[in-house]
Enzyme design. Structure first.
Site, PDB file in Angstrom:
ATOM      1  N   GLU A  70    -131.004 -29.349  27.792  1.00  0.00           N
ATOM      2  CA  GLU A  70    -130.927 -30.032  27.504  1.00  0.00           C
ATOM      3  C   GLU A  70    -131.466 -30.722  29.194  1.00  0.00           C
ATOM      4  O   GLU A  70    -132.336 -30.984  29.218  1.00  0.00           O
ATOM      5  CB  GLU A  70    -129.750 -31.152  27.493  1.00  0.00           C
ATOM      6  CG  GLU A  70    -129.040 -31.204  26.205  1.00  0.00           C
ATOM      7  CD  GLU A  70    -129.290 -30.685  24.764  1.00  0.00           C
ATOM      8  OE1 GLU A  70    -128.849 -29.415  25.459  1.00  0.00           O
ATOM      9  OE2 GLU A  70    -129.103 -30.707  23.683  1.00  0.00           O
ATOM     10  N   HIS A 105    -119.230 -35.811  20.295  1.00  0.00           N
ATOM     11  CA  HIS A 105    -119.955 -36.590  19.446  1.00  0.00           C
ATOM     12  C   HIS A 105    -120.246 -38.022  19.093  1.00  0.00           C
ATOM     13  O   HIS A 105    -120.743 -38.800  18.363  1.00  0.00           O
ATOM     14  CB  HIS A 105    -119.944 -35.601  18.413  1.00  0.00           C
ATOM     15  CG  HIS A 105    -120.091 -34.519  18.999  1.00  0.00           C
ATOM     16  ND1 HIS A 105    -119.597 -33.199  18.621  1.00  0.00           N
ATOM     17  CD2 HIS A 105    -121.397 -33.622  18.268  1.00  0.00           C
ATOM     18  CE1 HIS A 105    -120.175 -32.496  18.837  1.00  0.00           C
ATOM     19  NE2 HIS A 105    -121.472 -32.758  18.607  1.00  0.00           N
TER      20      HIS A 105
END
Lengths: 370, 337
Positions: B67, B136
Site C-alpha cells: 500500500e 476491517h
C-alpha cells in the site's frame, strides 16, 4: 576582467582517468575516462561554488534567526547535484528529500528565489508557502520532508514517463538513512516488475542524522540493496565520476531495461541540520580530512589548473562574481516583504473557484484562491 | 403508453461505479486504475469487472500488496500529469499509506503555491461490513475529513456513486471516495439523466432525500438508507423528518443543514463511525457557531457507531452500528416525545 591570460592560451578540453565503480549485477559500468571541455569545467565550477556559497550564506542567515525552522545544508555534496544535472536533460525529472537546496538551484531556480523562500518572503520560489524542504520548479518535485516518501513518488513519476512515451526518465534521490525505509523496498519491487525508467540514487553521506551507516544498516552496500535491480557505487566527490555515472544510468533507463540503483559516496560538512553541530557523532579530524583531501570544488579546480583548462586568477574572478551574486540574493531575501496575510488561504486546491477558509476562530475567514 | 418515469432503470451501486470508471477511462487517456486485484481478478469486490479486458495492462494495473509503495507511486504519477484512481481494497489498509495521502497528496498544492497539482482519486470500501471484525471495520470519514487539501466524498445511492466518482476523477485535486461494501449490491433507481456519460454529482453539495418539517436528519453513506426507513416509520406517528444526504464530507455543505435546521428546529446526526471527533461532532459544532443555533429548540443529538472496536459475534456487531430503532429513539429524544 583582469585575466592575465588570453582564453586562447587554454586547452579546449582534457581527458581524465576516473575511478572505476563497484558493480552489482552489471557486466560493465560507467566509463573510466571522462572528457571535460573548458566551458563545461568553468560551468561546473561556477555552479558548485554558487551552491557552496549559497549554503554558507544560509548558515549565516539561520544563525541570525532570519531563517527559521529546519535547514539542511548541502555543502560538501555539490558534485552530486551538479554532476547529475550535467548528465540529464531539462525534460528529465528529479525528486529528492529535504537536503534539497543544491538540486533546486541545479534545476534552475535562481539563488535569490531560494534564499527568499528560506527567509519566508513573497519573492521565494513558492511564495514563502513551503520553506527549505518544499521548493519546486518545472520537472523538480521537491524537496520532501518525510524520509523515504519521495522514493515511491519518484517511481510514480517514472511510471508517468513510461506512460507518456516521451523517453523521459526520473531520478529519485534518498539518503543512507532513508535507504532502510520499507517503502523503498516496495518501490524497488514495483519499479523492477513494471520496468519503470527510474534511477534510484542513494546519496550516502555516511550519517543518517547522528547515526553512522555501520550503526543503521546490516548491509552498507547501498548499491546492492535493490537486490534484483542492478546497481553501482560511485565516488560522489568527483564531479566527473558522478556525471559519467549518471549518463550511464540514464542510458540504461532510457533503453527500457528498467530501474537501476546508483550509490554516491559523498559527505556533508555541516551537521544533519542547523540545530546539529555535527561533532558529537563524528570527529573534527574526519571532517577536516574530507575537506583537505576530497573537497569536490578543490578537486575540480586542481584538475582544471593542472590541465590548462583555466587559470587560478580566472577561477578567483568567478569566486568574486559568485560572492557578489550571493550577497545580492541575500540582500533581496532579507528585504523582500513577507507574503501578505491573504496568501494564508490560497492554493488549498488547484483549479477551484474561490471559497472561504476558516482561521483560528469562526469569525476569521480567509479567501482561498487557486 | 408509458406511465413510469422516462427510462429510469434499477442499477446497483457496483454497476454504477463500474460504469463511471469505464466512461472516465474512455474519456481521458490519462486516467488509469491501480490497486490490488483490480485487473485480472476483476476487482476484489468486482467494481472493476471487465475493465482490464477492455483497456489492458497500461490502464488497469494489478499491484503487489504494498500500500505505501503503490499509493506513493500513484501520487507521483498524478504529480507528473496522469490521473490515477488508486483503489484500497478497504480503507483500513489505507492506514499503511496514509502518509502518502496526507503529506504527499493533500498538502503538495499548498506547499508548492499551486505549481504542482495532484489529480488523484483514492477509493474503496469504508466502514463496517458484516462480520469482518475490528481491523476491517473502521470508518475513516473523520480522519480524512480532518485534512485541508483533500476532498472527501461519501456516496449512498447509485446516482451518488456514479456521479461522485466521475466528478472526483475530473477534479484536479486529491479526492478520497469512501464507498460502502454493503451498498455495492443494492439497486437504486437511476434516472435517464443519471445514465448519461456526462452526469456529474457536484462535490461539496448535500442532497435533501426527503422533505420534512419536524426534525433534520443528517447522514452520509449507508445510514442515509436507515434514516429514510426511520422517517417512514415516524411519518406514521405524524413526525415528518427531513433527511439530508451529505454526499460530501469535505468541503461540507453546512449551509443545506443550517437552512433545514432553521426550518425544523431540531437536529439529529447519524453516522457509522465512532463518536469522538466524528462527522456528527463537526456538524454540531458548526451549527452552534452559525445562524441556525438560535433556531434549535433542543440540543442536537448524535447517533454513531458504538465507541468500541468492532466485535465479531452478530448480536454484538448489530448493536455497534446505528440501527433504525436507534435513529427513531434519537428523534424522539430530540423532540422530547
Amino acid at each position: 576582467m583582469v585575466a592575465s591570460r588570453n582564453y586562447a592560451d587554454f586547452a579546449s578540453e582534457a581527458t581524465f582517468e576516473i575511478k572505476k565503480c563497484d558493480l552489482h549485477r552489471l557486466e560493465e559500468g560507467p566509463s573510466t575516462t571522462a572528457v571535460m571541455t573548458r566551458e563545461e569545467g568553468l560551468h561546473y565550477y561556477k555552479t558548485m561554488q554558487t551552491i557552496r556559497r549559497m549554503e554558507l550564506k544560509s548558515d549565516q542567515l539561520y544563525k541570525q534567526k532570519i531563517i527559521r525552522g529546519f535547514c539542511h545544508l548541502y555543502d560538501g555534496q555539490e558534485a552530486c547535484c551538479v554532476g547529475i544535472e550535467a548528465a540529464i536533460k531539462p525534460t528529465d525529472h528529479v525528486i529528492t528529500a529535504y537536503r534539497a537546496h543544491g538540486f533546486t538551484y541545479a534545476r534552475g531556480v535562481p539563488v535569490r528565489e531560494i534564499l527568499a523562500e528560506l527567509t519566508g518572503r513573497k519573492g521565494g520560489c513558492v511564495k514563502g508557502k513551503g520553506g527549505s524542504m518544499h521548493m519546486y520548479t518545472k520537472n523538480f518535485y521537491g524537496g520532501n520532508g518525510i524520509v523515504g516518501a519521495q522514493v515511491p513518488l519518484g517511481a510514480g513519476i517514472a511510471l508517468a514517463c513510461k506512460y507518456f512515451g516521451k523517453n523521459e526518465i526520473c531520478l529519485t534521490l534518498y539518503g543512507d538513512g532513508a535507504a532502510n525505509q520499507g517503502q523503498i523496498f516496495e518501490t524497488y519491487n514495483m519499479a523492477a516488475l513494471w520496468k519503470l525508467p527510474c534511477i534510484f540514487i542513494c546519496e550516502n553521506n555516511r550519517y543518517g542524522m547522528g547515526t553512522s551507516v555501520e550503526r543503521a544498516a546490516a548491509s552498507t552496500d547501498y548499491y546492492r540493496r535493490g537486490d534484483f535491480i542492478p546497481g553501482f557505487r560511485v565516488d560522489g566527490m568527483d564531479i566527473l565520476c558522478v556525471r559519467e555515472a549518471a549518463k550511464f544510468a540514464a542510458d540504461y533507463c532510457r533503453s527500457g531495461k528498467g530501474p537501476i540503483v546508483m550509490e554516491l559516496q559523498t559527505y556533508r560538512y555541516h551537521g544533519h541540520s542547523m540545530s546539529d553541530p555535527g561533532i558529537s557523532y563524528r570527529t573534527r579530524e574526519e571532517i577536516q580530512e574530507v575537506r583537505s583531501k576530497s573537497d569536490p570544488i578543490t578537486l575540480l579546480k586542481d584538475r582544471m589548473v593542472n590541465n590548462n583548462l583555466a587559470s587560478i586568477e580566472e577561477l578567483k574572478e568567478i569566486d568574486v562574481a559568485v560572492r557578489k551574486e550571493i550577497e545580492e540574493a541575500a540582500q533581496f531575501a532579507t528585504t523582500d516583504p513577507e507574503p501578505p496575510l491573504e496568501e494564508l488561504g490560497n492554493h488549498i486546491y488547484f483549479n477551484e473557484p474561490p471559497f472561504e477558509v476558516r482561521g483560528p476562530n469562526q469569525w476569521i475567514r480567509y479567501k482561498s484562491v487557486s | 403508453i408509458r406511465l413510469s418515469a422516462p427510462a429510469a432503470i434499477q442499477v446497483t451501486v457496483r454497476d454504477a461505479l463500474n460504469q463511471a470508471l469505464d466512461e472516465e477511462l474512455e474519456r481521458d487517456e490519462r486516467v488509469f486504475l491501480l490497486g490490488e486485484e483490480v485487473a485480472q481478478y476483476d476487482g476484489a469486490y468486482k467494481i472493476s469487472r471487465g475493465l482490464w479486458k477492455k483497456y489492458g495492462d497500461k490502464r488497469v494495473i494489478d499491484t503487489p500488496i504494498s500500500e505505501m509503495g503503490f499509493t506513493g507511486i500513484a501520487v507521483g504519477a498524478a504529480m507528473a500529469g496522469l490521473r490515477p484512481v488508486c483503489e484500497f481494497m478497504t480503507f483500513n489498509f489505507s492506514m499503511q499509506a496514509i502518509d502518502q495521502v496526507i503529506n504527499s497528496a493533500a498538502k503538495t498544492c499548498y506547499m508548492s503555491a499551486g505549481s504542482i497539482a495532484v489529480p488523484i482519486v483514492f477509493r474503496g470500501p469504508n466502514g463496517a461490513s458484516a462480520g469482518v471484525a475490528a481491523q476491517h471495520s473502521q470508518c475513516f470519514a473523520a480522519w480524512y475529513g480532518h485534512c485541508p487539501g483533500l476532498k472527501v466524498v461519501s456516496p449512498w445511492s447509485s446516482e451518488d456513486a456514479k456521479g461522485l466518482l466521475k466528478a472526483s476523477i475530473r477534479d484536479d485535486n486529491p479526492v478520497v471516495m469512501l464507498e460502502n461494501e454493503l451498498l455495492y449490491g443494492v439497486p437504486f433507481e437511476m434516472s435517464e439523466q443519471a445514465q448519461s456519460k456526462d452526469f456529474i454529482v457536484p462535490i461539496g453539495k448535500a442532497k435533501i432525500e426527503r422533505q420534512g418539517t419536524h426534525v433534520t436528519l443528517v447522514s452520509h453513506s449507508r445510514p442515509v438508507g436507515h434514516c429514510l426507513e426511520a422517517a417512514a416509520v415516524l411519518a406514521k406517528e405524524g413526525v415528518e423528518c427531513e433527511v439530508i444526504n451529505l454526499r460530501t464530507i469535505r468541503p461540507m455543505d453546512i449551509e443545506t443543514v443550517e437552512a433545514s435546521v432553521v426550518k425544523t428546529n431540531h437536529l439529529v446526526t447519524v453516522e457509522g463511525g465512532w463518536p469522538q471527533f466524528g462527522v456528527g461532532a463537526e456538524i454540531c459544532a458548526r451549527i452552534m457557531e452559525g445562524s441556525a443555533f438560535n433556531y434549535l429548540d433542543a440540543p442536537a443529538v448524535r447517533v454513531t457507531g458504538a465507541d468500541v472496536p468492532m466485535p465479531y459475534a452478530k448480536i454484538l456487531e448489530d448493536n455497534c452500528i446505528p440501527q433504525v430503532k436507534d435513529i427513531i429513539f434519537a428523534v424522539k429524544k430530540a423532540l422530547n416525545i
